[in-house]
Design a protein around this motif. Structure first.
Motif, PDB file in Angstrom:
ATOM      1  N   MET A 185       0.971  -1.255  -0.074  1.00  0.00           N
ATOM      2  CA  MET A 185       0.089   0.042   0.301  1.00  0.00           C
ATOM      3  C   MET A 185       0.774   1.468  -0.025  1.00  0.00           C
ATOM      4  SD  MET A 185      -2.980   1.068   0.070  1.00  0.00           S
ATOM      5  CE  MET A 185      -4.063   2.566   0.340  1.00  0.00           C
ATOM      6  N   VAL A 186       2.060   1.228   0.817  1.00  0.00           N
ATOM      7  CA  VAL A 186       2.787   2.420   0.808  1.00  0.00           C
ATOM      8  C   VAL A 186       3.462   2.469  -0.245  1.00  0.00           C
ATOM      9  CG1 VAL A 186       4.565   3.414   2.165  1.00  0.00           C
ATOM     10  CG2 VAL A 186       3.062   2.222   3.297  1.00  0.00           C
ATOM     11  N   LYS A 187       4.079   1.652  -1.118  1.00  0.00           N
ATOM     12  CA  LYS A 187       4.665   1.573  -2.353  1.00  0.00           C
ATOM     13  C   LYS A 187       3.902   2.207  -3.243  1.00  0.00           C
ATOM     14  CE  LYS A 187       8.048  -2.132  -1.905  1.00  0.00           C
ATOM     15  NZ  LYS A 187       8.520  -3.424  -2.371  1.00  0.00           N
ATOM     16  N   LYS A 188       2.482   1.734  -3.360  1.00  0.00           N
ATOM     17  CA  LYS A 188       1.519   2.341  -4.346  1.00  0.00           C
ATOM     18  C   LYS A 188       1.331   3.754  -4.367  1.00  0.00           C
ATOM     19  CE  LYS A 188      -0.913  -2.051  -5.202  1.00  0.00           C
ATOM     20  NZ  LYS A 188      -1.873  -2.581  -5.182  1.00  0.00           N
ATOM     21  N   THR A 189       1.269   4.254  -2.919  1.00  0.00           N
ATOM     22  CA  THR A 189       0.942   5.579  -2.541  1.00  0.00           C
ATOM     23  C   THR A 189       2.194   6.432  -3.024  1.00  0.00           C
ATOM     24  OG1 THR A 189      -0.383   4.860  -0.817  1.00  0.00           O
ATOM     25  CG2 THR A 189       0.354   7.306  -0.755  1.00  0.00           C
ATOM     26  N   VAL A 190       3.325   5.840  -2.726  1.00  0.00           N
ATOM     27  CA  VAL A 190       4.586   6.776  -2.964  1.00  0.00           C
ATOM     28  C   VAL A 190       4.702   6.760  -4.461  1.00  0.00           C
ATOM     29  CG1 VAL A 190       6.961   6.919  -2.844  1.00  0.00           C
ATOM     30  CG2 VAL A 190       5.716   6.263  -0.917  1.00  0.00           C
ATOM     31  N   LEU A 191       4.417   5.877  -5.278  1.00  0.00           N
ATOM     32  CA  LEU A 191       4.474   5.889  -6.599  1.00  0.00           C
ATOM     33  C   LEU A 191       3.432   6.695  -7.070  1.00  0.00           C
ATOM     34  CD1 LEU A 191       5.844   4.425  -9.133  1.00  0.00           C
ATOM     35  CD2 LEU A 191       4.193   2.802  -9.167  1.00  0.00           C
ATOM     36  N   ALA A 192       2.262   6.623  -6.750  1.00  0.00           N
ATOM     37  CA  ALA A 192       1.209   7.597  -7.296  1.00  0.00           C
ATOM     38  C   ALA A 192       1.632   8.990  -7.158  1.00  0.00           C
ATOM     39  CB  ALA A 192      -0.173   7.449  -6.773  1.00  0.00           C
ATOM     40  N   VAL A 193       2.241   9.536  -5.746  1.00  0.00           N
ATOM     41  CA  VAL A 193       2.729  10.812  -5.689  1.00  0.00           C
ATOM     42  C   VAL A 193       3.701  11.209  -6.493  1.00  0.00           C
ATOM     43  CG1 VAL A 193       3.869  12.191  -4.013  1.00  0.00           C
ATOM     44  CG2 VAL A 193       1.821  10.903  -3.195  1.00  0.00           C
ATOM     45  N   MET A 194       4.651  10.292  -6.788  1.00  0.00           N
ATOM     46  CA  MET A 194       5.836  10.638  -7.622  1.00  0.00           C
ATOM     47  C   MET A 194       5.552  10.872  -8.853  1.00  0.00           C
ATOM     48  SD  MET A 194       8.957   7.988  -6.241  1.00  0.00           S
ATOM     49  CE  MET A 194       9.677   8.005  -8.000  1.00  0.00           C
ATOM     50  N   VAL A 195       4.486  10.052  -9.476  1.00  0.00           N
ATOM     51  CA  VAL A 195       4.005  10.335 -10.950  1.00  0.00           C
ATOM     52  C   VAL A 195       3.128  11.430 -11.009  1.00  0.00           C
ATOM     53  CG1 VAL A 195       2.348   9.426 -12.530  1.00  0.00           C
ATOM     54  CG2 VAL A 195       3.873   7.795 -11.422  1.00  0.00           C
ATOM     55  N   GLY A 196       2.370  11.759  -9.970  1.00  0.00           N
ATOM     56  CA  GLY A 196       1.651  12.969  -9.990  1.00  0.00           C
ATOM     57  C   GLY A 196       2.438  14.447  -9.854  1.00  0.00           C
ATOM     58  N   VAL A 197       3.770  14.132  -8.965  1.00  0.00           N
ATOM     59  CA  VAL A 197       4.509  15.508  -9.030  1.00  0.00           C
ATOM     60  C   VAL A 197       5.347  15.629 -10.329  1.00  0.00           C
ATOM     61  CG1 VAL A 197       6.744  16.223  -8.084  1.00  0.00           C
ATOM     62  CG2 VAL A 197       4.704  15.357  -6.815  1.00  0.00           C
ATOM     63  N   LEU A 198       5.713  14.388 -11.090  1.00  0.00           N
ATOM     64  CA  LEU A 198       6.286  14.342 -12.504  1.00  0.00           C
ATOM     65  C   LEU A 198       5.374  15.100 -13.504  1.00  0.00           C
ATOM     66  CD1 LEU A 198       8.446  11.386 -12.364  1.00  0.00           C
ATOM     67  CD2 LEU A 198       9.171  13.586 -12.189  1.00  0.00           C
ATOM     68  N   LEU A 199       3.971  14.668 -13.408  1.00  0.00           N
ATOM     69  CA  LEU A 199       3.453  15.208 -14.338  1.00  0.00           C
ATOM     70  C   LEU A 199       2.758  16.519 -14.165  1.00  0.00           C
ATOM     71  CD1 LEU A 199       0.729  12.116 -14.652  1.00  0.00           C
ATOM     72  CD2 LEU A 199       2.476  12.649 -16.483  1.00  0.00           C
ATOM     73  N   LEU A 200       2.843  17.304 -13.013  1.00  0.00           N
ATOM     74  CA  LEU A 200       2.628  18.636 -12.799  1.00  0.00           C
ATOM     75  C   LEU A 200       3.347  19.469 -13.897  1.00  0.00           C
ATOM     76  CD1 LEU A 200       2.399  18.948  -9.076  1.00  0.00           C
ATOM     77  CD2 LEU A 200       0.515  19.409 -10.678  1.00  0.00           C
TER      78      LEU A 200
ATOM     79  N   LEU B 290      13.516  14.968  -5.481  1.00  0.00           N
ATOM     80  CA  LEU B 290      12.770  13.905  -6.182  1.00  0.00           C
ATOM     81  C   LEU B 290      13.757  12.909  -6.929  1.00  0.00           C
ATOM     82  CD1 LEU B 290      10.241  12.321  -6.381  1.00  0.00           C
ATOM     83  CD2 LEU B 290       9.740  13.602  -8.676  1.00  0.00           C
ATOM     84  N   GLY B 291      14.860  13.593  -7.696  1.00  0.00           N
ATOM     85  CA  GLY B 291      15.605  12.678  -8.457  1.00  0.00           C
ATOM     86  C   GLY B 291      16.539  11.900  -7.552  1.00  0.00           C
ATOM     87  N   ALA B 292      16.948  12.664  -6.472  1.00  0.00           N
ATOM     88  CA  ALA B 292      17.875  12.081  -5.632  1.00  0.00           C
ATOM     89  C   ALA B 292      17.298  10.994  -4.901  1.00  0.00           C
ATOM     90  CB  ALA B 292      18.366  12.925  -4.507  1.00  0.00           C
ATOM     91  N   ALA B 293      16.040  10.974  -4.560  1.00  0.00           N
ATOM     92  CA  ALA B 293      15.204   9.783  -4.026  1.00  0.00           C
ATOM     93  C   ALA B 293      15.185   8.564  -5.001  1.00  0.00           C
ATOM     94  CB  ALA B 293      14.047  10.133  -3.842  1.00  0.00           C
ATOM     95  N   VAL B 294      14.800   9.041  -6.360  1.00  0.00           N
ATOM     96  CA  VAL B 294      14.699   7.873  -7.338  1.00  0.00           C
ATOM     97  C   VAL B 294      15.887   6.970  -7.530  1.00  0.00           C
ATOM     98  CG1 VAL B 294      14.185   7.507  -9.750  1.00  0.00           C
ATOM     99  CG2 VAL B 294      12.529   8.880  -8.297  1.00  0.00           C
ATOM    100  N   VAL B 295      17.218   8.037  -7.646  1.00  0.00           N
ATOM    101  CA  VAL B 295      18.463   7.298  -7.979  1.00  0.00           C
ATOM    102  C   VAL B 295      18.893   6.565  -6.788  1.00  0.00           C
ATOM    103  CG1 VAL B 295      20.761   7.907  -8.489  1.00  0.00           C
ATOM    104  CG2 VAL B 295      19.209   8.975  -9.607  1.00  0.00           C
ATOM    105  N   GLY B 296      18.546   7.050  -5.321  1.00  0.00           N
ATOM    106  CA  GLY B 296      18.987   6.477  -4.231  1.00  0.00           C
ATOM    107  C   GLY B 296      18.217   4.918  -4.129  1.00  0.00           C
ATOM    108  N   ALA B 297      16.997   5.268  -4.612  1.00  0.00           N
ATOM    109  CA  ALA B 297      16.123   3.994  -4.688  1.00  0.00           C
ATOM    110  C   ALA B 297      16.583   2.780  -5.641  1.00  0.00           C
ATOM    111  CB  ALA B 297      14.787   4.202  -4.477  1.00  0.00           C
ATOM    112  N   ALA B 298      17.144   3.121  -6.647  1.00  0.00           N
ATOM    113  CA  ALA B 298      17.388   2.420  -7.970  1.00  0.00           C
ATOM    114  C   ALA B 298      18.852   1.885  -7.720  1.00  0.00           C
ATOM    115  CB  ALA B 298      17.325   3.211  -9.447  1.00  0.00           C
ATOM    116  N   LEU B 299      19.909   2.499  -6.992  1.00  0.00           N
ATOM    117  CA  LEU B 299      21.040   2.330  -6.847  1.00  0.00           C
ATOM    118  C   LEU B 299      21.320   1.618  -5.439  1.00  0.00           C
ATOM    119  CD1 LEU B 299      22.798   4.966  -8.728  1.00  0.00           C
ATOM    120  CD2 LEU B 299      22.158   2.602  -9.512  1.00  0.00           C
ATOM    121  N   GLN B 300      20.382   0.907  -4.949  1.00  0.00           N
ATOM    122  CA  GLN B 300      20.825   0.373  -3.579  1.00  0.00           C
ATOM    123  C   GLN B 300      21.743  -0.982  -3.759  1.00  0.00           C
ATOM    124  OE1 GLN B 300      17.322  -0.944  -1.579  1.00  0.00           O
ATOM    125  NE2 GLN B 300      16.595   1.362  -1.029  1.00  0.00           N
TER     126      GLN B 300
END
Length: 128
Positions: free
Chosen positions: A1-16, A52-62
């Motif tokens: 549930m948390v992952k889906k919410t975070v993903l929806a917020v990220m997509v929403g911010v990117l679409l703004l 947001l970019g730092a968060a995405v890169v940090g999550a991708a490069l674990q």
């Protein structure tokens, strides 16, 4: 549930950023100083994109999880007794002196070397 919410917020911010009317409505009145009339919105968008970019890169490069450790099966150790156990027919009793961590013999309360015993087949000594 948390992952889906975070993903929806990220997509929403990117679409703004694709909807300038929605993304530019930070203030009730348009401010006409610097940055082409957007006020501090450009700075907010730049910092928001950086975070947001730092968060995405940090999550991708674990780092990858460590490889699984191999399972090593060992033979069970013979049961050691502090007293002389009964010996079954066709079996032998094996004894040895008890050593400390430095390889020195341990003594009992009477000053005699402490021994431990085990039983097993006479052809094969225990592997202790």
């Amino acid at each position: 549930m948390v992952k889906k919410t975070v993903l929806a917020v990220m997509v929403g911010v990117l679409l703004l950023s694709l909807l300038p009317s929605t993304g530019s409505c930070w203030h009730a009145e348009p401010r006409r100083h610097g940055h082409g009339g957007h006020g501090d919105d450009a700075l907010l968008w730049g910092l928001g994109g950086l975070v947001l970019g730092a968060a995405v890169v940090g999550a991708a490069l674990q780092p990858a999880p460590p490889p699984p450790q191999p399972v090593v099966y060992v033979e069970p150790q013979p049961a050691a007794y502090a007293y002389q156990p009964r010996v079954e027919p066709e079996m032998c009793r094996w004894e040895r002196y008890v050593l400390d961590g430095y390889g020195r013999t341990l003594f009992d309360q009477y000053g005699q070397p402490a021994k431990e015993y085990t039983t097993g087949p006479c052809q094969y000594p225990p592997n202790w």
